[in-house]
Design a protein around this motif. Sequence first.
Motif, PDB file in Angstrom:
ATOM      1  N   LEU A 101     -12.779   4.223   3.082  1.00  0.00           N
ATOM      2  CA  LEU A 101     -12.299   4.521   1.730  1.00  0.00           C
ATOM      3  C   LEU A 101     -12.175   3.237   0.906  1.00  0.00           C
ATOM      4  O   LEU A 101     -12.593   3.192  -0.258  1.00  0.00           O
ATOM      5  CB  LEU A 101     -10.945   5.236   1.812  1.00  0.00           C
ATOM      6  N   TYR A 102     -11.662   2.197   1.510  1.00  0.00           N
ATOM      7  CA  TYR A 102     -11.553   0.920   0.806  1.00  0.00           C
ATOM      8  C   TYR A 102     -12.931   0.385   0.423  1.00  0.00           C
ATOM      9  O   TYR A 102     -13.141  -0.095  -0.697  1.00  0.00           O
ATOM     10  CB  TYR A 102     -10.815  -0.111   1.669  1.00  0.00           C
ATOM     11  N   TRP A 126     -18.986  10.164  -3.538  1.00  0.00           N
ATOM     12  CA  TRP A 126     -18.536  11.056  -2.467  1.00  0.00           C
ATOM     13  C   TRP A 126     -19.312  12.369  -2.500  1.00  0.00           C
ATOM     14  O   TRP A 126     -19.686  12.894  -1.451  1.00  0.00           O
ATOM     15  CB  TRP A 126     -17.036  11.343  -2.636  1.00  0.00           C
ATOM     16  N   LYS A 164       4.882  10.508  -1.226  1.00  0.00           N
ATOM     17  CA  LYS A 164       5.152   9.324  -2.033  1.00  0.00           C
ATOM     18  C   LYS A 164       5.674   8.178  -1.183  1.00  0.00           C
ATOM     19  O   LYS A 164       6.373   8.388  -0.233  1.00  0.00           O
ATOM     20  CB  LYS A 164       6.170   9.652  -3.131  1.00  0.00           C
ATOM     21  N   ILE A 216       0.849  -1.186   0.000  1.00  0.00           N
ATOM     22  CA  ILE A 216       0.000   0.000   0.000  1.00  0.00           C
ATOM     23  C   ILE A 216       0.888   1.240   0.000  1.00  0.00           C
ATOM     24  O   ILE A 216       1.849   1.350   0.766  1.00  0.00           O
ATOM     25  CB  ILE A 216      -0.932  -0.007   1.220  1.00  0.00           C
ATOM     26  N   ILE A 217       0.537   2.147  -0.899  1.00  0.00           N
ATOM     27  CA  ILE A 217       1.378   3.318  -1.078  1.00  0.00           C
ATOM     28  C   ILE A 217       1.385   4.179   0.184  1.00  0.00           C
ATOM     29  O   ILE A 217       2.415   4.650   0.610  1.00  0.00           O
ATOM     30  CB  ILE A 217       0.867   4.144  -2.281  1.00  0.00           C
ATOM     31  N   LEU A 223      -2.771   5.948   5.705  1.00  0.00           N
ATOM     32  CA  LEU A 223      -4.043   6.441   5.175  1.00  0.00           C
ATOM     33  C   LEU A 223      -5.009   5.295   4.925  1.00  0.00           C
ATOM     34  O   LEU A 223      -6.185   5.343   5.296  1.00  0.00           O
ATOM     35  CB  LEU A 223      -3.794   7.199   3.866  1.00  0.00           C
ATOM     36  N   LEU A 243     -16.721   6.754  -8.097  1.00  0.00           N
ATOM     37  CA  LEU A 243     -16.232   7.041  -6.741  1.00  0.00           C
ATOM     38  C   LEU A 243     -16.482   8.508  -6.364  1.00  0.00           C
ATOM     39  O   LEU A 243     -17.022   8.805  -5.284  1.00  0.00           O
ATOM     40  CB  LEU A 243     -14.733   6.718  -6.683  1.00  0.00           C
ATOM     41  N   ILE A 244     -16.106   9.412  -7.268  1.00  0.00           N
ATOM     42  CA  ILE A 244     -16.268  10.846  -6.990  1.00  0.00           C
ATOM     43  C   ILE A 244     -17.746  11.197  -6.858  1.00  0.00           C
ATOM     44  O   ILE A 244     -18.164  11.954  -5.963  1.00  0.00           O
ATOM     45  CB  ILE A 244     -15.627  11.693  -8.125  1.00  0.00           C
ATOM     46  N   LEU A 277      -6.311  13.389   1.236  1.00  0.00           N
ATOM     47  CA  LEU A 277      -5.379  12.382   0.741  1.00  0.00           C
ATOM     48  C   LEU A 277      -3.947  12.807   0.988  1.00  0.00           C
ATOM     49  O   LEU A 277      -3.572  13.940   0.699  1.00  0.00           O
ATOM     50  CB  LEU A 277      -5.597  12.146  -0.756  1.00  0.00           C
ATOM     51  N   SER A 278      -3.179  11.879   1.481  1.00  0.00           N
ATOM     52  CA  SER A 278      -1.762  12.166   1.676  1.00  0.00           C
ATOM     53  C   SER A 278      -1.054  12.185   0.330  1.00  0.00           C
ATOM     54  O   SER A 278      -1.249  11.296  -0.499  1.00  0.00           O
ATOM     55  CB  SER A 278      -1.134  11.081   2.560  1.00  0.00           C
ATOM     56  N   THR A 279      -0.269  13.205   0.082  1.00  0.00           N
ATOM     57  CA  THR A 279       0.436  13.278  -1.199  1.00  0.00           C
ATOM     58  C   THR A 279       1.877  12.808  -1.073  1.00  0.00           C
ATOM     59  O   THR A 279       2.650  12.923  -2.014  1.00  0.00           O
ATOM     60  CB  THR A 279       0.423  14.721  -1.739  1.00  0.00           C
ATOM     61  N   ILE A 326     -14.247   2.170  -2.544  1.00  0.00           N
ATOM     62  CA  ILE A 326     -13.665   1.714  -3.818  1.00  0.00           C
ATOM     63  C   ILE A 326     -14.249   0.364  -4.235  1.00  0.00           C
ATOM     64  O   ILE A 326     -14.587   0.155  -5.411  1.00  0.00           O
ATOM     65  CB  ILE A 326     -12.132   1.641  -3.709  1.00  0.00           C
TER      66      ILE A 326
END
Lengths: 327, 198
Positions: free
Chosen positions: B123-124, B185, B198, B111-112, B116, B181-182, B194-196, B127
């Motif tokens: 969130l999962y 929401w 990397k 997971i990136i 989060l 998804l959008i 959202l965490s940006t 999706i």
Amino acid sequence: MNCQQINKYILPYCDNNLPPELVRQIDEHIASCESCANNITLTRIENSVLHNLPALEPRTDFTNDVMQKVFVTTPKDYKLKSLSKKALVTLIPIAAVLLVFIATTMPNFFNLSKISSPDISQMEVKNYAPRPQTAKEPSQESLRQTVDTGQKIADSENTAINEPKEDSVKLADNNNVFMANIEANNFKEEAEKIENYSSRAAKLKTLDNNANKIEISLANIPSDYILANVYNVSNQEIAYQYIDSNNNLTLDITLTKLETDIVEESQPFSISADMASQDEITSTCNISQVNEYSLELVNDADLYLVNFISSMPLEELIKIASSVTIK
Amino acid sequence: MLSDELLASQTLDGELSAFEELVNRYKGSVFSIIYRITGQYQEAEDISQEVFITVFQKLYQFDTNKKFAPWIHKIAVNTAISYIRRHKKYIVYSFDESYMNEQNNLPKSTIIDPELALENKELYQDILNAINKLSVNYKVVIILRYQLELTNQEIADTLGISKENVEVRIHRARKSLRKILIADWEQRGVKYELSTDK
């Protein structure tokens, strides 16, 4: 690189499928663009969900259930099919050679196999002798009775369906046939073969100068009977063959155009079941379990003899015959 | 280990144990495809059995010079789509069991943004729900690509489309997924930070 261009590369960027130069440009862009950075983050989260969709398994006894069904339902059929794949290539040529051999050395073999679908013209020649000229008169007289008044039909109410008239008895005794040998003027050449064999209505297109179109329909024919063949016996005769493959029965119908000068009026006519049972029976007989029934119909000043031959019970044959109409 | 194609040949020669091995190898993928498309556990199991019966009956049509996997997956996809069309219903998804499994099996290392992801189980679930709302064509390509991890060529063979078309369809499916998804929401007034990183 702007946001629109970045959007195009997001998927390969997140999958690490881009050349280093493009990756560097995108990195520079998202460092200053929060929207694109969020977009890439969400794409990565989506990727992680998609790549880690839970492995799904059916119940533990799934395989046993399948194998039981496989074993119970299809073993014989399966063997046959598996055989066919490998053996058909060999068997088909052998079968073809055998068929050719039988056809050349034993021509009668195939003639015998025609029992289930007899040729109507051959049946007539074989089972019935030609009808003498005198046999035509009762039929014409009967027609006059029907067309002119209908009253005489009522007079003969007591005539039973399966009790042939005196004339008919004579005809049967003499082994006579009911197909009249009458010349007609309007029939020309041969009729076109019917294209739709599944249709219950047999349509006959004549090639005469007036381009008349004659159609026979049988309202009472059982659904099991399918029109299998249409023969052009002669210029005046058309034969239809219905086959009930389920019960191995055939119904052969011959439509013969008779002389028309005896009919004075020109009006459409169709015969009802009651009328047929009382007066329109020209003859019935039972030879070798083949029943025959004939009646005469008038259509537009033309007189037609419709002959029914079938191995079905006579009563059923009459019921079907009585529903015939010509347009 | 014997190849699938060899097992298929042995089955054609009458060795039922070879077919049993094929069932064991493919019951998971066949069931996954059908369950994701139909959304019903019991129905998915019945349809999966139907698929294997069909495979057994039609095995003589299988060309053993080709790959077995695309062939059986194609039958599974077509059978599931046929089921949906026959019943003319779009499925009330019950992904509870799969979602629970997912929560237990989340591979944190892949997971990136693990923090989060783990903090936002919702969130999962969003999706997953969006995947379920995809059209059947998009859903199928997503399942084949991401769940079964088939290559583009294998997906092309399974769906009977070109390799290039597979990439296009996956791209469109992902865009559709994001759109769903959008929209979800926005409808619920949900906004994720959202965490940006990397």
